[in-house]
Design an enzyme around this catalytic site. Structure first.
Site, mmCIF file in Angstrom:
data_model
loop_
_atom_site.group_PDB
_atom_site.id
_atom_site.type_symbol
_atom_site.label_atom_id
_atom_site.label_comp_id
_atom_site.label_asym_id
_atom_site.label_seq_id
_atom_site.Cartn_x
_atom_site.Cartn_y
_atom_site.Cartn_z
ATOM 1 N N PHE A 247 0.650 -1.283 0.202
ATOM 2 C CA PHE A 247 0.055 0.034 0.068
ATOM 3 C C PHE A 247 0.775 1.265 -0.127
ATOM 4 C CE2 PHE A 247 -3.217 -2.807 2.087
ATOM 5 C CZ PHE A 247 -4.408 -2.614 1.400
ATOM 6 N N SER A 278 -1.899 -6.624 -7.049
ATOM 7 C CA SER A 278 -2.065 -5.363 -6.310
ATOM 8 C C SER A 278 -2.608 -5.786 -4.927
ATOM 9 C CB SER A 278 -3.129 -4.221 -6.545
ATOM 10 O OG SER A 278 -4.158 -4.696 -6.443
ATOM 11 N N ASP A 279 -2.502 -4.960 -3.851
ATOM 12 C CA ASP A 279 -3.232 -5.242 -2.588
ATOM 13 C C ASP A 279 -4.468 -4.818 -2.696
ATOM 14 O OD1 ASP A 279 -3.635 -6.083 -0.025
ATOM 15 O OD2 ASP A 279 -2.077 -4.903 1.021
ATOM 16 N N ALA A 280 -5.374 -4.952 -2.001
ATOM 17 C CA ALA A 280 -6.722 -5.000 -1.933
ATOM 18 C C ALA A 280 -7.041 -3.565 -2.124
ATOM 19 C CB ALA A 280 -7.571 -5.287 -0.657
ATOM 20 N N GLY A 281 -7.399 -3.095 -3.512
ATOM 21 C CA GLY A 281 -7.924 -1.725 -3.886
ATOM 22 C C GLY A 281 -6.638 -0.738 -3.933
#
Ligand code: BGC
Ligand code: BGC
Length: 745
Positions: A247, A278-281
């Site tokens: 993030f 990707s990481d979440a979002g």
């Protein structure tokens, strides 16, 4: 001519990727030749259980899978997972199977201790085995991809996610990273009982400023290469199939859109050939980072080397437009699509898309054998912090009072990320102690205090019904004629993990009030701490004779603690993260640089505070046993070595000077006092576990080579520099024996 160019390009590509599987390449070439642009973009899209609003109208998940808009989904619910896979295979045009991912972080149904805890076991084989069991269990329920291992180095215990990693040391963190990847992926990723690892969070996420989650990271390249990147690199080299971007920003650019990180380092330098999710979002969050609107950030991420968008729907919504406008290329989309199809191929999904759902194998979940391994690992993760007057181990006689808010809960001992945990086989500490002593002793319990009375923390924990004062009175009554008190205190599961940072990492005041009241009884008190992070324990360390750090130990936490309390297991765990005196000292870690003015108590102007020393309460590598060990001075087979192939053997004799058989974790550190860049005072390079009977002595020899002397210099070259080195061997990072060696060109 065109044909020649094409085959040249293919040749270069295949060389760049090292060893290729021609059968896989032919299969994927053929498949991709049939795919529409929309279907390719679909392969870049992970929507976890949700409903992606795809190009124009929002569609439900089933319809999205049918249309080929979804490449991967979450594996929370086995029935839903199976149905999703069937839709993908039978009802989508090309029948491309789904990746089924889940945050299996320290076990699926059989829950092992949190990663920080298991790193304190110093048992890579048992750690690998725990990862193997997690894969065996989850792969029977449809899951083929774990968002794990988390290998972020962390030096700040405020950060709640310190629970998910292996602590502060790059060498040990790398060893664990390899063990986890090996455990998950086995030798054959296409086997039905192996799953693909996803190494996260790439990169440097553990260095979030002030321990606030998702926060800024700002770090020199020298620090990255020497301290923070090694575990990611080790995991890549161990063959991890995928990586997850983090993030945070790196050099001012969010990791998710950072080409230097995702391509130059990961692929070009480390030769990683899997895919990056990707990481979440985090693709969408690049907008908040100030990188532009959704279309812009999606293009930036793809061009940087990100292959799959988790949860932002940014790729599927915007990349077609960006392609039309010339902001991304067809090759970039094809490249990402190919990498993801390769992962599916390697997992064996094209051969048998249903091999990860197997009712027969599901029956093995939570088997006695798995639970036994969990009990063993939980026991080995417990760290004995203090044992004055030999209060521990306890006798299974008389009256034992288990007192405290962590003493009669099963759920709060599991730790963070345990969505599919089952409480039935678990026992609370009180329950386990009762079971282990049988009718040989009386065991009583009282809650003693609330977990907290801090209003903001209470929001995590739930409302209190009884004031702590009353609970303390009840506890004193319960413990009145007890022979010994086991005080069970600490943090419930929800106080560490993602978005669970704390600014004060001590025990809450109400729990300390309970401890004080128990101390005032004059009875022997064992303080057993359950937590997801190092806590500040100066006050407890000054007052109590016996302290155990038992972390969040998973399904078998209660039993494992009971084993240690009564000496059925002699503790051997050693800390992998420094326990500071105070939050004000953070970040505090053992492998720090010397300053120009190293700490001196007798001079006013050195590196220190006015109100506190620089010492931790418990240093990295620290942990006691029910027996004691004595270390001899170091003996060298030679004090001078030369050249890249030279070696020096350093030996200590370790003697069990106590009255019980016990395991000791003998640690090797090396310091490089003169180099082209300032180097840490000492760095862990190896360790050895030995078992000694009372009175027994064993020589432990470490073979030192130039590999142990290497570091990344200012040019980021991995080198060793001739000169003097300190070889340090001991039971922890502080109490070491030292010998000087010289390594010439
Ligand atoms: C976390 C990751 C996790 C992902 C998917 C994110 O919020 O940072 O560690 O794997 O969610 O659940
Ligand atoms: C201080 C400087 C000061 C110098 C000369 C140093 O110790 O860091 O700020 O100017 O002494 O007095």
């Amino acid at each position: 001519m065109k044909k020649l160019l094409l085959s040249l390009t293919l040749l270069c590509a295949s060389l760049a990727y090292g060893q290729r599987d021609p059968k896989m390449d032919a299969f994927i070439d053929d498949l991709m030749s049939k795919m529409t642009l929309d279907e390719k973009l679909g392969q870049l899209n992970l929507a976890s259980g949700g409903v992606p609003g795809v190009v124009g109208a929002a569609v439900g998940q089933d319809e999205a899978i049918r249309k080929g808009y979804l490449s991967a989904t979450g594996g929370m619910d086995p029935a839903a997972t199976q149905k999703a896979q069937e839709i993908a295979v039978k009802e989508s045009r090309l029948g491309i199977p789904l990746l089924i991912g889940l945050d299996v972080i320290h076990g699926y149904k059989t829950i092992f201790p949190i990663p920080l805890a298991i790193s304190c076991s110093w048992n890579p084989e048992l750690i690998r085995k725990s990862a193997r069991i997690a894969a065996e269990e989850a792969s029977a329920f449809g899951i083929n991809w774990f968002y794990s291992p988390m290998v972020d180095i962390a030096r700040d215990a405020r950060w709640g996610r310190i629970a998910e990693g292996s602590g502060e040391d790059p060498w040990w963190g790398s060893e664990i990273a390899k063990a986890m990847v090996k455990g998950y992926q086995g030798d054959d990723l296409s086997a039905p009982n192996t799953v693909m690892a996803c190494v996260k969070h790439y990169a440097l996420y553990g260095a979030s400023e002030a321990g606030r989650d998702y926060n800024t990271v700002d770090m020199s390249r020298v620090a990255m290469y020497n301290y923070y990147l090694p575990p990611y690199k080790a995991a890549a080299e161990a063959g991890a199939g995928s990586f997850m971007s983090s993030f945070n920003v790196v050099d001012g650019i969010p990791a998710t859109g950072n080409r230097w990180l995702l391509t130059d380092v990961l692929r070009d330098q480390w030769k990683f050939d899997g895919f990056v999710v990707s990481d979440a979002g985090s693709v969408g969050e690049m907008t908040a980072h100030g990188m532009g609107d959704l279309q812009q950030v999606a293009a930036l991420a793809l061009k940087a080397g990100l292959d799959m968008d988790m949860g932002a729907n940014a790729f599927i919504w915007t990349l077609k437009k960006s392609l039309d406008e010339g902001k991304v290329t067809r090759q970039e989309i094809d490249q990402a699509c190919r990498r993801i199809l390769e992962a599916k191929y390697k997992l064996g999904l094209f051969d048998n898309p249903y091999q990860y759902t197997d009712p027969e194998r599901q029956k093995k979940a939570l088997s006695p054998e798995y639970l036994q391994t969990a009990r063993e690992l939980a026991g080995e993760s417990i760290v004995l912090l203090k044992n004055d007057r030999q209060i521990l181990p306890l006798q299974k006689t008389g009256k034992i009072a288990v007192i405290g808010p962590m003493g009669n809960t099963r759920g709060e001992l599991f730790g963070t990320w345990v969505m599919l945990r089952e409480e039935a086989p678990a026992r609370s500490i009180f329950e386990a102690v009762k079971e282990v002593v049988g009718d040989r002793a009386e065991v009583v319990y009282a809650q003693g205090s609330n977990l907290t009375e801090e209003p903001m923390l209470l929001a995590q924990t739930g409302k209190n019904t009884t004031p702590t004062e009353t609970l303390i009175e009840q506890a004193l009554e319960t413990a009145k004629d007890a022979d010994v008190i086991v005080a069970t205190v600490g943090e419930p599961s929800g106080w560490s993990g993602e978005a669970r940072s704390r600014s004060d990492i001590g025990l809450p005041e109400c729990q300390k009030a309970l401890l004080k009241a128990l101390h005032d009884t004059g009875k022997p008190v064992v303080v057993a701490i359950m937590s997801g992070r190092p806590l500040t324990l100066s006050w407890e360390n000054e007052r109590f004779d016996a302290i155990l750090e038992a972390w969040h130990g998973g399904t078998m936490a209660g039993y494992a603690l009971a084993d240690v309390l009564f000496g059925d297991r002699v503790p051997s765990g050693k800390l992998t993260a420094t326990f500071p005196q105070s939050v004000g000292q953070l970040p505090l870690y053992y492998n720090s640089l010397n300053t120009g003015r190293p700490y001196r108590a007798d001079f006013w102007a050195t590196t220190k505070y006015l109100d506190i020393t620089n010492d931790p309460v418990y240093p990295f590598g620290y942990g006691l046993s029910y027996t004691t060990f004595d270390y001899s001075d170091i003996q060298l087979d030679r004090a001078v070595a030369s050249g890249g192939s030279g070696t020096i053997n350093a030996t200590v004799k370790v003697t069990n000077t106590g009255t019980r058989t016990g395991d000791e974790i003998v640690q090797l550190y090396i310091g490089d006092p003169v180099a082209s860049i300032s180097r840490p005072v000492r760095e862990l390079k190896n360790f050895r576990r030995i078992t000694l009977k009372p009175g027994e002595t064993q020589g432990v020899t470490f073979r030192i080579t130039t590999a142990d002397l290497k570091f990344y210099n200012s040019e980021l070259e991995h080198v060793w520099e001739p000169g003097e080195f300190n070889v340090c061997i001991g039971p922890n990072s502080r109490d070491v024996k030292t010998a000087k060696i010289n390594w010439t060109k």
